[in-house]
Design an enzyme around this catalytic site. Structure first.
Site, PDB file in Angstrom:
ATOM      1  N   ASP A  63      17.911   5.892 -29.004  1.00 31.92           N
ATOM      2  CA  ASP A  63      19.344   6.193 -28.978  1.00 31.92           C
ATOM      3  C   ASP A  63      19.710   6.972 -27.718  1.00 31.92           C
ATOM      4  O   ASP A  63      19.119   6.762 -26.665  1.00 31.92           O
ATOM      5  CB  ASP A  63      19.704   6.988 -30.249  1.00 31.92           C
ATOM      6  CG  ASP A  63      21.102   6.685 -30.748  1.00 31.92           C
ATOM      7  OD1 ASP A  63      22.049   7.126 -30.088  1.00 31.92           O
ATOM      8  OD2 ASP A  63      21.241   6.022 -31.789  1.00 31.92           O
ATOM      9  N   HIS A 106      25.569  11.044 -30.231  1.00 31.25           N
ATOM     10  CA  HIS A 106      25.304   9.924 -31.130  1.00 31.25           C
ATOM     11  C   HIS A 106      23.902   9.984 -31.735  1.00 31.25           C
ATOM     12  O   HIS A 106      23.722   9.851 -32.947  1.00 31.25           O
ATOM     13  CB  HIS A 106      25.500   8.629 -30.351  1.00 31.25           C
ATOM     14  CG  HIS A 106      25.474   7.390 -31.155  1.00 31.25           C
ATOM     15  ND1 HIS A 106      24.314   6.713 -31.468  1.00 31.25           N
ATOM     16  CD2 HIS A 106      26.474   6.679 -31.731  1.00 31.25           C
ATOM     17  CE1 HIS A 106      24.600   5.644 -32.179  1.00 31.25           C
ATOM     18  NE2 HIS A 106      25.906   5.592 -32.354  1.00 31.25           N
ATOM     19  N   SER A 136      26.386   2.017 -36.468  1.00 38.94           N
ATOM     20  CA  SER A 136      25.396   3.013 -36.034  1.00 38.94           C
ATOM     21  C   SER A 136      25.106   4.022 -37.122  1.00 38.94           C
ATOM     22  O   SER A 136      24.003   4.554 -37.213  1.00 38.94           O
ATOM     23  CB  SER A 136      25.913   3.770 -34.803  1.00 38.94           C
ATOM     24  OG  SER A 136      25.664   3.080 -33.622  1.00 38.94           O
TER      25      SER A 136
END
Length: 793
Positions: free
Chosen positions: A185, A226, A525
């Protein structure tokens, strides 16, 4: 006065700078229904201008199998042989005068390398023996749809992990202990108090962006959060608990500042995580490439074959079919779509002091029910704030008022956040085109939506002094778990596989963010790490289970979902359904594969038959009698071996034939469901097939860039098409202004195009221009909504 130029593109798009005009050079080899190439000739998955010395980044696949691919096929391969082969190909390329800059080499999950090379040297590269395919080094982005932060922790925002059965699994003794999950990620803030327990500070993972051993999030400049959010959903254990709170994490940073990265880093991270001994890997990222043979998809197939449970997000380009992107197109990895947990639905009406009515008014989204219902019966001044940008809010006073803004340029959530930051108590967003607007859960301030027509009436009211708005809010009904509109749908090109495989909560998911914080995000996600965490719990409970068993347990025990009208979602929307982790752990029967596609039936006369089979595994100690039935289109006949008696701890093959008379059926998509009962529980296996070739979109994804007054583009063409053109429309009215960059007989693959930004020979005047790449094949037309180009004064 000099004009300003602003490009505004969707979140899934990347920017390409510096590509000139191009000409077709090579086409992609034709492929059969099984996805295997029908020619051994090297294939080029992009167009290249053989006269251009422009340097581009590409990925080269070579004929020699990767080490792990060969081992899984019962053959031997060595890193030395692969190294020698890569070196030979590069030396031969350089012997032609090319200067290739080597970026990455791969020999485990994918066989090849990534290089920077001039376009006019690609022809020489493809002439070299041993080169199998050339791909663009595609931009990958985190699959995040919406984002907002909450100031205070709210327990109800942590409902998603318990909803899928995590707390029940914990009570049964399974918390992910001893299982390692790789998070590929934007990096992870491993110092977060809810995550520090999951990391070995001597082996955090790897940073492929900065090429060091510190995979920390980007915390300065174009910050990211994220990966930390994803990691928290998997293994947080503090103020917040993830699905597998005792799992071990490895972080691999492949997406850098702003949350974007490239294919070559993603492949490298997949390879590294396998080598580092990960049991599960999570990739909450994707590119808008519906291709099962794209390098990242191949790499995940190999990782699964090596015994690593690979989980990836399906993409955020829904609700249309065919929108799944790589690596969600992988044949073997678990691709995940996003759902919204059960919620209350409210209706809204508005009125001003004029005689106008606003029948389209409805609720778009809100931060909490209390804040929404607080507007009921209230009368507030409303103010027009344009498109809702920070600059526009700085020019108006909306403190304690309702902001009226137009759809366009900014994400809905950004408009609401900007309004909240400016002190507004609510927002009304009116459409910029005819039609409806989506619901957007989790807005920072109560937000209503109206049509373009009603928005223009509200603007007229303001001009005539009717500047107060009375709002009425009423409870309508409660909705169960539903699939998010943004969640990408299958099927996959060429293999025609159902994707996603399963769905999981991915709307308003509350998790960790850097600097000891917490925040809420939405996107596939956010759904994928729920499944990765569930896989960790399953592996703790069944350490001897294969990746196929883990995937099948999640799919076979998933709960099929219905929409707001009570109709089951299509298989390509929800896969097998929403995961239930304790049910997966306690499964007594497993059916492999967990879904099935029969491909295309196009025989013009007579019946066409396909023979297939499932493996049915009896996991109990007692003999079970299994019965099988099929529901679907009456024109599809399934003949099977009926009942199967399977001894405890044994498995058996269930063989069946699917017979279709395509001449008596309408062309298109058909789905059905196998129902396998073991006497105590029924398991459902989704299936699909197509009568004649499906009408998939001719174009998939587009990327834009500006260079020296020329707009350059790269678009993915899914099959050979008769014509390509860029349609330029008035972004506010939809009027077609020009059709440019026209080219004929475009082969399948990536197509470069360019526009001089003139209309009828004249420079663009101030305004907003919708850029829509368009392809035609016979009477089929695909017009892809690309982005908005804004020309300012």
């Amino acid at each position: 006065m000099k004009k300003s130029v602003t490009t505004v593109f969707a979140a899934s798009m990347s920017v390409l700078i510096g590509f000139g005009s191009v000409q077709p050079a090579f086409s992609v080899a034709a492929q059969g229904n099984d996805g295997n190439e029908s020619s051994s000739e090297p294939t080029l998955h992009l167009e290249a201008d053989l006269l251009s010395d422009e340097i581009i980044s590409i990925i080269v696949e070579i004929e020699e199998e990767a080490v792990l691919q060969a081992r899984q096929n019962g053959r031997f391969q060595s890193e030395q042989i692969l190294s020698q082969e890569r070196e030979r190909i590069l030396e031969e390329l350089e012997s032609h005068g090319a200067q290739a800059e080597l970026n990455h080499e791969y020999d485990q999950v994918f066989s090849g390398f990534s290089i920077d090379l001039a376009e006019n040297e690609i022809g020489n590269l493809l002439m070299i023996d041993g080169v199998k395919a050339v791909f663009p080094n595609q931009l990958y982005e985190a699959n995040e749809e919406y984002h907002f932060n909450l100031d205070d922790f709210s327990p109800e925002m942590a409902d998603s992990a318990p909803y899928i059965g995590s707390t029940e699994a914990w009570d049964a003794g399974f918390t992910g202990k001893g299982v390692t999950v790789a998070v590929i990620d934007t990096g992870v803030d491993y110092t977060h108090p809810d995550l520090a327990h999951a990391f070995d500070m001597d082996n955090l993972g790897w940073d492929f962006v900065d090429n060091d051993n510190d995979p920390q999030e980007t915390l300065v400049g174009a910050v990211t959060d994220h990966g930390t959010h994803v990691a928290g959903t998997i293994a947080a254990n503090g103020t917040l608990k993830g699905v597998a709170p005792d799992a071990t994490l490895l972080a691999y940073r492949v997406l850098g500042p702003g949350g974007s990265g490239t294919t070559d880093n993603v492949i490298a991270a997949i390879e590294r995580s396998v080598e580092d001994g990960a049991d599960v890997m999570n990739l909450s990222l994707g590119a808008s490439v519906n291709d099962p043979d794209y390098p990242t998809s191949i790499a995940l197939d190999t990782a699964m074959g090596e015994g690593v449970v690979a989980v990836t997000s399906n993409g955020n380009s829904g609700p249309q079919n065919w929108t799944v992107g790589s690596p969600g197109t992988s044949r073997d990895a678990i691709s995940v779509g996003a759902t919204q947990l059960p919620y209350n639905v409210f209706s809204a009406s508005i009125e001003t002091t004029s005689e106008n009515t606003y029948p389209s008014a409805d609720v778009m989204g809100y931060p909490s029910e209390d804040e929404l219902t607080a507007l009921n019966g209230s009368t507030s001044e409303f103010v027009y704030a344009g498109l809702g940008s920070v600059a526009e809010f700085n020019n108006v006073d909306v403190e304690g008022k309702i902001a009226l803004v137009q759809r366009g340029e900014l994400a809905f959530v950004d408009k609401a956040q900007n309004a909240a930051d400016a002190g507004a108590v609510g927002v009304v967003i009116f459409n910029n085109v005819p039609g409806s607007q989506p619901d957007v859960p989790g807005m920072a301030v109560p937000t209503l939506k109206v049509s373009l027509e009603d928005g223009q009436k509200l603007l007229s009211d303001l001009d005539n002094g009717h500047n107060t708005l009375t709002v009425s809010i009423e409870f309508s009904d409660q909705v169960g778990e539903t699939v998010a509109d943004f969640s990408s749908r299958g099927p996959v090109m060429d293999t025609w596989m159902i994707k996603p495989d399963v769905v999981a909560p991915g709307v308003n998911t509350y998790s960790t963010v850097p600097n000891n914080g917490y925040g809420s995000k939405s996107g596939t996600s956010m759904a994928a790490p729920h499944v990765a965490g569930a896989a960790a719990l399953i592996l703790e409970a069944h350490p001897d289970w294969s990746v196929d068993f883990v995937k099948a347990s999640l799919m076979n025990t998933a709960e099929r979902l219905t929409d707001r009208d009570g109709n089951f979602y299509a298989h390509n929307t929800q896969g097998a359904g929403s995961i239930r982790v304790l049910d997966a752990i306690q499964a007594e029967t497993l059916i492999i594969p967990g879904s099935h596609s029969f491909g295309i039936f196009n025989k013009q006369r007579g019946r066409e038959t396909r023979r297939q089979s499932f493996e049915i595994h009896n996991l109990t100690n007692s003999r079970k009698r299994h019965s099988v039935s099929f529901t679907g289109n009456d024109g599809i006949k399934v003949n099977n071996s009926n009942n199967l008696n399977i001894q405890g701890g044994r498995s058996n093959s269930f063989n069946f034939m699917v017979q279709v008379d395509a001449s008596n059926m309408e062309a298109g998509y058909n789905e059905g469901t196998f129902i396998i009962s073991d006497g105590t529980k029924a398991y459902e296996v989704p299936t699909i097939l197509f009568i004649q070739e499906p009408e998939f979109p001719l174009l998939q994804s587009v990327q834009f860039g500006l260079s020296d007054g020329v707009l350059n583009g790269l678009v993915r063409v899914t099959t050979d098409v008769d014509q390509f053109a860029l349609r330029v429309r008035n972004a506010d009215t939809g009027e077609l202004l020009t059709e440019t960059a026209v080219s004929q007989n475009i082969p399948r693959g990536d197509h470069f195009f360019a526009w001089d930004m003139l209309i009828n020979g004249q420079p663009l005047t101030p305004g907003r221009y919708q850029l829509n790449p368009t392809a035609t094949l016979g009477d089929r037309v695909t017009e892809l909504e690309g982005g908005v180009l804004t020309i300012g004064e």
